[in-house]
Design a protein around this motif. Sequence first.
Motif, PDB file in Angstrom:
ATOM      1  N   LEU A  81     -21.236   4.213 -67.219  1.00 19.97           N
ATOM      2  CA  LEU A  81     -21.505   3.958 -68.646  1.00 19.97           C
ATOM      3  C   LEU A  81     -21.925   5.340 -69.533  1.00 19.97           C
ATOM      4  O   LEU A  81     -21.041   5.481 -70.391  1.00 19.97           O
ATOM      5  CB  LEU A  81     -22.500   3.037 -68.763  1.00 19.97           C
ATOM      6  N   PHE A  82     -22.410   6.332 -68.627  1.00 24.60           N
ATOM      7  CA  PHE A  82     -22.651   7.431 -69.611  1.00 24.60           C
ATOM      8  C   PHE A  82     -21.748   8.330 -69.426  1.00 24.60           C
ATOM      9  O   PHE A  82     -21.620   9.557 -69.930  1.00 24.60           O
ATOM     10  CB  PHE A  82     -24.281   7.958 -69.345  1.00 24.60           C
ATOM     11  N   THR A  83     -20.543   8.185 -68.416  1.00 24.51           N
ATOM     12  CA  THR A  83     -19.550   9.229 -68.414  1.00 24.51           C
ATOM     13  C   THR A  83     -18.494   8.491 -69.067  1.00 24.51           C
ATOM     14  O   THR A  83     -17.285   9.047 -69.140  1.00 24.51           O
ATOM     15  CB  THR A  83     -19.061   9.227 -66.850  1.00 24.51           C
ATOM     16  N   GLY A  84     -18.721   7.316 -69.742  1.00 21.82           N
ATOM     17  CA  GLY A  84     -17.579   6.747 -70.389  1.00 21.82           C
ATOM     18  C   GLY A  84     -16.258   6.299 -69.714  1.00 21.82           C
ATOM     19  O   GLY A  84     -15.258   5.962 -70.126  1.00 21.82           O
ATOM     20  N   SER A  85     -16.569   5.808 -68.377  1.00 22.92           N
ATOM     21  CA  SER A  85     -15.676   5.502 -67.476  1.00 22.92           C
ATOM     22  C   SER A  85     -15.301   4.051 -67.739  1.00 22.92           C
ATOM     23  O   SER A  85     -16.224   3.161 -67.928  1.00 22.92           O
ATOM     24  CB  SER A  85     -15.868   5.759 -65.833  1.00 22.92           C
ATOM     25  N   LYS A  86     -13.903   3.572 -67.451  1.00 24.06           N
ATOM     26  CA  LYS A  86     -13.870   2.122 -67.500  1.00 24.06           C
ATOM     27  C   LYS A  86     -14.486   1.557 -66.338  1.00 24.06           C
ATOM     28  O   LYS A  86     -14.518   2.130 -65.095  1.00 24.06           O
ATOM     29  CB  LYS A  86     -12.405   1.949 -67.587  1.00 24.06           C
ATOM     30  N   LEU A  87     -14.987   0.176 -66.320  1.00 23.55           N
ATOM     31  CA  LEU A  87     -15.461  -0.354 -64.962  1.00 23.55           C
ATOM     32  C   LEU A  87     -14.789  -1.506 -64.654  1.00 23.55           C
ATOM     33  O   LEU A  87     -14.555  -2.355 -65.568  1.00 23.55           O
ATOM     34  CB  LEU A  87     -16.892  -0.744 -65.425  1.00 23.55           C
ATOM     35  N   VAL A  88     -14.401  -1.619 -63.354  1.00 19.80           N
ATOM     36  CA  VAL A  88     -13.700  -2.783 -63.008  1.00 19.80           C
ATOM     37  C   VAL A  88     -14.487  -3.444 -61.744  1.00 19.80           C
ATOM     38  O   VAL A  88     -14.665  -2.730 -60.880  1.00 19.80           O
ATOM     39  CB  VAL A  88     -12.281  -2.235 -62.571  1.00 19.80           C
ATOM     40  N   PHE A  89     -14.789  -4.761 -62.103  1.00 21.85           N
ATOM     41  CA  PHE A  89     -15.457  -5.360 -61.191  1.00 21.85           C
ATOM     42  C   PHE A  89     -14.448  -6.346 -60.044  1.00 21.85           C
ATOM     43  O   PHE A  89     -14.108  -7.171 -60.592  1.00 21.85           O
ATOM     44  CB  PHE A  89     -16.594  -6.270 -61.629  1.00 21.85           C
ATOM     45  N   PRO A  90     -15.022  -6.359 -59.149  1.00 25.35           N
ATOM     46  CA  PRO A  90     -14.084  -7.587 -58.048  1.00 25.35           C
ATOM     47  C   PRO A  90     -14.457  -8.770 -58.028  1.00 25.35           C
ATOM     48  O   PRO A  90     -13.788  -9.669 -57.575  1.00 25.35           O
ATOM     49  CB  PRO A  90     -14.197  -6.816 -56.702  1.00 25.35           C
ATOM     50  N   GLY A  91     -15.824  -9.236 -58.746  1.00 28.99           N
ATOM     51  CA  GLY A  91     -16.131 -10.383 -58.287  1.00 28.99           C
ATOM     52  C   GLY A  91     -16.304 -10.817 -57.017  1.00 28.99           C
ATOM     53  O   GLY A  91     -16.583  -9.950 -56.040  1.00 28.99           O
ATOM     54  N   PRO A  92     -15.747 -11.926 -56.833  1.00 29.31           N
ATOM     55  CA  PRO A  92     -16.032 -12.603 -55.249  1.00 29.31           C
ATOM     56  C   PRO A  92     -14.913 -12.241 -54.386  1.00 29.31           C
ATOM     57  O   PRO A  92     -14.842 -12.592 -53.404  1.00 29.31           O
ATOM     58  CB  PRO A  92     -16.250 -14.004 -55.344  1.00 29.31           C
ATOM     59  N   ARG A  93     -13.816 -11.678 -55.029  1.00 24.64           N
ATOM     60  CA  ARG A  93     -12.576 -11.693 -54.109  1.00 24.64           C
ATOM     61  C   ARG A  93     -12.492 -10.040 -53.639  1.00 24.64           C
ATOM     62  O   ARG A  93     -11.989  -9.230 -54.392  1.00 24.64           O
ATOM     63  CB  ARG A  93     -11.476 -11.725 -54.787  1.00 24.64           C
ATOM     64  N   LEU A  94     -12.983  -9.910 -52.468  1.00 26.64           N
ATOM     65  CA  LEU A  94     -13.019  -8.544 -51.883  1.00 26.64           C
ATOM     66  C   LEU A  94     -11.824  -8.400 -50.599  1.00 26.64           C
ATOM     67  O   LEU A  94     -12.114  -7.571 -49.976  1.00 26.64           O
ATOM     68  CB  LEU A  94     -14.256  -8.303 -51.243  1.00 26.64           C
ATOM     69  N   ASP A  95     -11.168  -9.397 -50.529  1.00 24.23           N
ATOM     70  CA  ASP A  95      -9.913  -9.319 -49.485  1.00 24.23           C
ATOM     71  C   ASP A  95      -8.891  -7.908 -50.088  1.00 24.23           C
ATOM     72  O   ASP A  95      -8.874  -7.709 -51.138  1.00 24.23           O
ATOM     73  CB  ASP A  95      -9.260 -10.616 -49.343  1.00 24.23           C
ATOM     74  N   GLY A  96      -8.100  -7.689 -49.045  1.00 25.48           N
ATOM     75  CA  GLY A  96      -7.091  -6.589 -49.109  1.00 25.48           C
ATOM     76  C   GLY A  96      -6.328  -6.779 -50.510  1.00 25.48           C
ATOM     77  O   GLY A  96      -6.152  -5.774 -51.314  1.00 25.48           O
ATOM     78  N   ALA A  97      -5.750  -8.042 -50.307  1.00 23.05           N
ATOM     79  CA  ALA A  97      -4.667  -8.088 -51.402  1.00 23.05           C
ATOM     80  C   ALA A  97      -5.265  -8.458 -52.757  1.00 23.05           C
ATOM     81  O   ALA A  97      -4.627  -7.924 -53.718  1.00 23.05           O
ATOM     82  CB  ALA A  97      -3.782  -9.695 -51.098  1.00 23.05           C
ATOM     83  N   SER A  98      -6.389  -9.047 -52.957  1.00 21.37           N
ATOM     84  CA  SER A  98      -6.958  -9.210 -54.393  1.00 21.37           C
ATOM     85  C   SER A  98      -7.514  -7.549 -54.868  1.00 21.37           C
ATOM     86  O   SER A  98      -7.297  -7.288 -56.012  1.00 21.37           O
ATOM     87  CB  SER A  98      -8.220  -9.881 -54.293  1.00 21.37           C
ATOM     88  N   LEU A  99      -7.964  -6.807 -53.956  1.00 19.38           N
ATOM     89  CA  LEU A  99      -8.346  -5.467 -54.087  1.00 19.38           C
ATOM     90  C   LEU A  99      -7.362  -4.572 -54.465  1.00 19.38           C
ATOM     91  O   LEU A  99      -7.298  -3.966 -55.744  1.00 19.38           O
ATOM     92  CB  LEU A  99      -9.093  -4.815 -53.297  1.00 19.38           C
ATOM     93  N   ALA A 100      -6.258  -4.686 -53.783  1.00 19.69           N
ATOM     94  CA  ALA A 100      -4.963  -3.983 -54.042  1.00 19.69           C
ATOM     95  C   ALA A 100      -4.290  -4.217 -55.610  1.00 19.69           C
ATOM     96  O   ALA A 100      -4.057  -3.399 -56.227  1.00 19.69           O
ATOM     97  CB  ALA A 100      -3.641  -3.945 -53.220  1.00 19.69           C
TER      98      ALA A 100
END
Length: 551
Positions: free
Chosen positions: A242-261
């Motif tokens: 937040l204080f560097t002004g970066s976009k934040l992307v949250f993976p929610g419950p899907r932490l498998d390789g395909a969803s993350l990619a």
Amino acid sequence: MLGLMMNRPLLISQIIEYAAINFPEQEVVSRSTEGEIHRYRFVDLHARTCQLAHALEKLGVKKDDRIATVAWNNYRHLEIYYAVSGIGAICHTINPRLSADQFHFIVDHADDQYLFVDLTFVPILEKLQGQLKKVKGYIVMTDRAHMPETSLPNAHCYETLLEGEPERFDWPEFDENQASSLCYTSGTTGNPKGVLYSHRSTLLHALSVVAFPGVDFGEDSALLPVVPMFHVNAWGMPYFALFTGSKLVFPGPRLDGASLAALINDEGVTDTWGVPTVWLGLLRHMRESGERFTTLKHVQIGGSAAPKAMIREFQEDYGVEAIQGWGMTEMSPVGTVSRPTPSMQRRMSAEELLNVRGKQGRALLGVELKIVDADGKRLPRDGVARGELLVRGPAITSGYYENAAANAKAFDEEGWFRTGDVATIDADGYMEIVDRVKDVIKSGGEWISSIDLENEAVGHPEVAEAAVIGLPHSKWAERPLLVVVRNPDSTLDAKGMIDYLRGRVVDWWLPNDVVFVDELPHSATGKLQKVRLREDFRDFRFSDDRDNGST
Ligand code: AMP
């Protein structure tokens, strides 16, 4: 003489105000628990956080109250982080993978007043709630349409609570040493221990992470914390994004390789942080699918030793810089980061640079490191002497929450915190973890590093995961046993494994036996559980020591 500067407190509420004013259009993107992708801007995050702060006050939440979360990484969890700490209450993040007993213990020990619960975890809480007598109510993190029928007493719907609340909040001012959040260590033995962070420590930690050489988060960055917000504040990312002004992307419950990619490429992620187990899954998916990363620049690996094979694969096959970090719940958590210096980049070979990246790295500003021998005497920074690692700094715990027994053992006479890790520190300041004090293998009076052996073993292309434990041996006191999970279809046998290791480690380190298993035990934060593994192999006898009846 004291300086003549304003004595203004460092408070978490300043971060969200700063972000809304300076980066109003920056995005927070979440894979929601309900399934779809949710996106909004920092101004929306700010407005809803203010609404939540009002709602909390209406529920009667006061300064110092502990408010727990059982949730994935998503925008609502972020709002809770800021609203709870902002009003002076304490955000207690709970790891949902804890056993029922540990869960019950920490909710009770922390004296949590309300629990915010993601939809996924409602059934778990419904089973437990009978034991959680002191909790006043539950807030299910969803909207009206998805609000489940639930047996949770005094259950509220998150979105309903926010409805109609004002989108501005006059954040209170208080001492910067006020507690802001609470996280329990995922100890392998005994009950979990509470680490209580303050506003000051949280800001100093976040600032020192982005001050590390080579870190360049900013408005062009998109940060994906795979590391859970339920464990040590996702290593500080929710604050410094937040204080560097970066976009934040949250993976929610899907932490498998395909969803993350998919999330990484769809959302233009530049930097992502997580534990080695998560990256194993991601790399496996990339290998099998043949996909490429289009925007990813850096992957931060921490929480357990980063295998060199993993660092190499990210760098050589995908052009992604793999950076190892080391830390502990007790340290907010980042303590060191490993990146070769520009001068090393110029003069070292690829293999030497990989060795540097394989170390745990140099300390953040504000983190002091020392290694000591068994008598507590300081050891030299020569890259050879190994001893227990102790740390000191303003974002390091000064004592576990309400736990006199643990505190009596946690510090040396000078007040340094004992990490329980064994390490070396070299003349350039690079620290390398050799082992946990409890896991190091003492063979004939010499030490064998279980981490080094595991690191080499997972370099074998047919090995998915490996663990090394020391077991009793009648001649050597202890010898290493290598426990391996093979990749599917692998025909690797013990001889093949040992042949592979020969030459990569000194001969006397070679494991006496290799055992193949389907899976290894992991803790709630994804760490290998060596205590359990030693328990599982309690009756094991080495093949060269079968007549040894002793344990
Ligand atoms: P936790 O408090 O659960 O995050 O666990 C902290 C412990 O994890 C440390 O004391 C280390 O033993 C281990 N750890 C964390 N990061 C690393 C790393 N990069 N390499 C080796 N061990 C690590």
